[in-house]
Enzyme design. Structure first.
Site, mmCIF file in Angstrom:
data_model
loop_
_atom_site.group_PDB
_atom_site.id
_atom_site.type_symbol
_atom_site.label_atom_id
_atom_site.label_comp_id
_atom_site.label_asym_id
_atom_site.label_seq_id
_atom_site.Cartn_x
_atom_site.Cartn_y
_atom_site.Cartn_z
ATOM 1 N N ARG A 147 17.986 10.456 4.271
ATOM 2 C CA ARG A 147 16.713 10.147 4.933
ATOM 3 C C ARG A 147 15.533 10.731 4.194
ATOM 4 O O ARG A 147 14.464 10.122 4.133
ATOM 5 C CB ARG A 147 16.746 10.682 6.366
ATOM 6 C CG ARG A 147 17.600 9.877 7.308
ATOM 7 C CD ARG A 147 17.876 10.642 8.587
ATOM 8 N NE ARG A 147 18.745 9.885 9.478
ATOM 9 C CZ ARG A 147 19.493 10.421 10.431
ATOM 10 N NH1 ARG A 147 19.483 11.743 10.617
ATOM 11 N NH2 ARG A 147 20.249 9.666 11.202
ATOM 12 N N GLU B 41 19.415 4.487 8.782
ATOM 13 C CA GLU B 41 19.255 5.930 8.580
ATOM 14 C C GLU B 41 18.529 6.577 9.758
ATOM 15 O O GLU B 41 17.682 7.451 9.595
ATOM 16 C CB GLU B 41 18.490 6.217 7.273
ATOM 17 C CG GLU B 41 19.116 5.649 6.032
ATOM 18 C CD GLU B 41 20.407 6.343 5.658
ATOM 19 O OE1 GLU B 41 20.730 7.366 6.288
ATOM 20 O OE2 GLU B 41 21.090 5.871 4.745
ATOM 21 N N SER C 21 18.366 0.940 -2.099
ATOM 22 C CA SER C 21 19.453 1.220 -1.157
ATOM 23 C C SER C 21 20.765 1.439 -1.894
ATOM 24 O O SER C 21 21.561 2.318 -1.530
ATOM 25 C CB SER C 21 19.614 0.072 -0.153
ATOM 26 O OG SER C 21 18.513 0.004 0.726
ATOM 27 N N ILE D 145 27.457 -2.003 6.171
ATOM 28 C CA ILE D 145 27.783 -1.033 5.128
ATOM 29 C C ILE D 145 27.252 -1.520 3.778
ATOM 30 O O ILE D 145 27.777 -2.490 3.202
ATOM 31 C CB ILE D 145 29.306 -0.809 5.046
ATOM 32 C CG1 ILE D 145 29.877 -0.479 6.435
ATOM 33 C CG2 ILE D 145 29.611 0.278 4.033
ATOM 34 C CD1 ILE D 145 29.256 0.720 7.109
ATOM 35 N N ARG E 209 -9.330 -13.551 -6.112
ATOM 36 C CA ARG E 209 -9.413 -14.718 -5.225
ATOM 37 C C ARG E 209 -10.865 -14.967 -4.829
ATOM 38 O O ARG E 209 -11.537 -14.096 -4.295
ATOM 39 C CB ARG E 209 -8.567 -14.474 -3.974
ATOM 40 C CG ARG E 209 -8.610 -15.597 -2.950
ATOM 41 C CD ARG E 209 -7.798 -16.785 -3.384
ATOM 42 N NE ARG E 209 -7.612 -17.723 -2.287
ATOM 43 C CZ ARG E 209 -6.998 -18.896 -2.401
ATOM 44 N NH1 ARG E 209 -6.517 -19.267 -3.583
ATOM 45 N NH2 ARG E 209 -6.867 -19.680 -1.360
ATOM 46 N N THR F 223 17.174 5.001 13.632
ATOM 47 C CA THR F 223 16.119 4.063 14.013
ATOM 48 C C THR F 223 14.806 4.810 14.250
ATOM 49 O O THR F 223 14.773 6.020 14.474
ATOM 50 C CB THR F 223 16.485 3.302 15.291
ATOM 51 O OG1 THR F 223 16.500 4.233 16.392
ATOM 52 C CG2 THR F 223 17.834 2.622 15.174
#
Length: 393
Positions: A251, A372, A95, A167, A276, A374
């Site tokens: 975007r 960016e 970001s 922001i 596992r 919804t």
């Protein structure tokens, strides 16, 4: 952890140029060496790893797809791939790079004066100047045209008042690209202002209490009679076309990037399932329900990779449209979020700790699902393209 060969099931590697692979691999090594060992601590403590900024700048990550002014001038595919690797590390770090390049440097590059470009872009490419993008307000997110921020001309300055919220980079930014209305005409009067740190009346504070993007700086900005000189107004754009073009640019990168989080979760879950042992010492990877989860994850990753690569090629050919970007953002973020949730289940109780990647990526992707544009807004963009009917009004 070694990369899983199966992740490139459709051999997309063969569709990349040597330059694109080199850009990706350089950032991938940086993420493995510098980011993954420390990012869990920063997420837990809610701190941004600012010491990584010079390394990002050295690799050409900041404003990577912009030409000139010290920027790397990479194509869109290379840019998407390096963001994907940063996202594999953490959404917070990606970001930071997305905002710096796509939301701050891009509008200065596209709409700024030559003096503004020379004054800001080289320093931003070098990581010496940090930027933020001020569009969203406390009461206006998906409806930017309703913004209340106002700038009024007074002599050779503009007097700016208002507030912005959520922001990224806000509290550490040296310059904020702030969008505000300049008249009674509404959204068509919106202009972009370069508000610099230290201007009287401008303040920023971090938003507390986040459970997502904890290794990122998220802030509220306040403007109280801030005087912005005319030389700091973007001269080449008016109206919402300016900020919306920035968002569309970002975007596309985000749609490409989120596959990195999905890959981190898938490859981690695969490795964990193979190691596992349960029920007479059998690896849980050998059970049908686990294999179904892994198959679903890989299927969505491959689809997202194909969508991202095609969209990025179209962008470089000048053929990408906002509707295409909405489709990619909507599909890829949803897929990545569902992969993170499913991967968390493979880890069992261990999956809710920050010792393993899924819960951190899952929480981060909840924010990416919203910012960016919804998920719901992109749904309506596609709905309008399909039917010709506008469901926003």
């Amino acid at each position: 952890m070694p990369r899983a060969e199966i992740t490139d099931l459709l051999l997309l590697e063969e569709l990349l140029t040597d330059e694109e692979k080199a850009a990706r691999d350089t950032v991938a090594r940086f993420v493995d060496r510098e980011v993954l060992p420390i990012i869990g601590h920063h997420f837990r403590e809610g701190t941004f790893p600012a010491h990584l900024i010079p390394g990002l700048a050295e690799m050409g990550v900041l404003g990577a797809n912009l030409p000139g002014y010290g920027c790397a001038g990479m194509n869109t595919v290379s840019y998407g791939l390096i963001l994907q690797e940063l996202e594999r590390g953490d959404s917070g770090l990606r970001s930071f790079a997305s905002v710096q390049g796509s939301l701050c440097m891009f509008p200065i590059h596209a709409y700024g004066s030559e003096e503004q470009k020379e004054r800001f872009l080289p320093g931003m490419a070098q990581g010496r100047l940090i930027g933020c993008f001020g569009l969203t307000e406390p009461d206006f997110g998906s409806n930017p045209g309703g913004m209340r921020a106002r700038a009024v001309k007074d002599g050779d300055t503009w007097v700016l008042n208002g507030a912005k919220a959520w922001i990224t980079n806000g509290a550490i930014a040296d310059v904020a690209v702030v969008w505000a209305k300049t008249g009674e005409g509404g959204a068509e009067s919106v202009r972009g202002f370069l508000v610099e740190k230290g201007m009287p009346g401008f303040s920023a504070r971090e938003i507390p209490g986040k459970f997502s993007l904890r290794a990122s700086v998220t802030s509220e900005l306040s403007f109280q009679d801030v005087r912005v000189p005319e030389r700091n107004v973007l001269p080449k754009v008016t109206g919402l076309r300016g900020p919306l073009s920035c968002l569309n640019n970002a975007r596309l990168g985000i749609a490409f990037a989120v596959t990195g989080a999905a890959i981190a979760c898938f490859e981690g879950a695969r490795e964990y399932a193979l190691s596992r042992k349960q029920f007479d010492g059998k690896s849980i990877a050998g059970y049908q329900l686990t294999q179904e989860k892994l198959a679903d994850m890989l299927q969505e990753i491959v689809k997202a990779q194909l969508l991202s690569l095609r969209l990025a090629r179209l962008k470089d050919e000048g053929k990408a449209t906002p509707v295409m970007v909405s489709l990619a953002k909507r599909n890829n973020v949803k897929a990545a979020l569902e992969i993170a949730r499913s991967a968390r289940g493979v880890y069992g109780a261990n999956g809710v700790t920050d010792a393993y990647p899924p819960i951190r990526h899952m929480l981060n992707l909840e924010s990416v699902f919203t910012y960016e544009g919804t998920h719901e807004v992109h749904t309506l963009v596609l709905g309008k393209a399909i039917t010709g009917l506008d469901a926003f009004n």
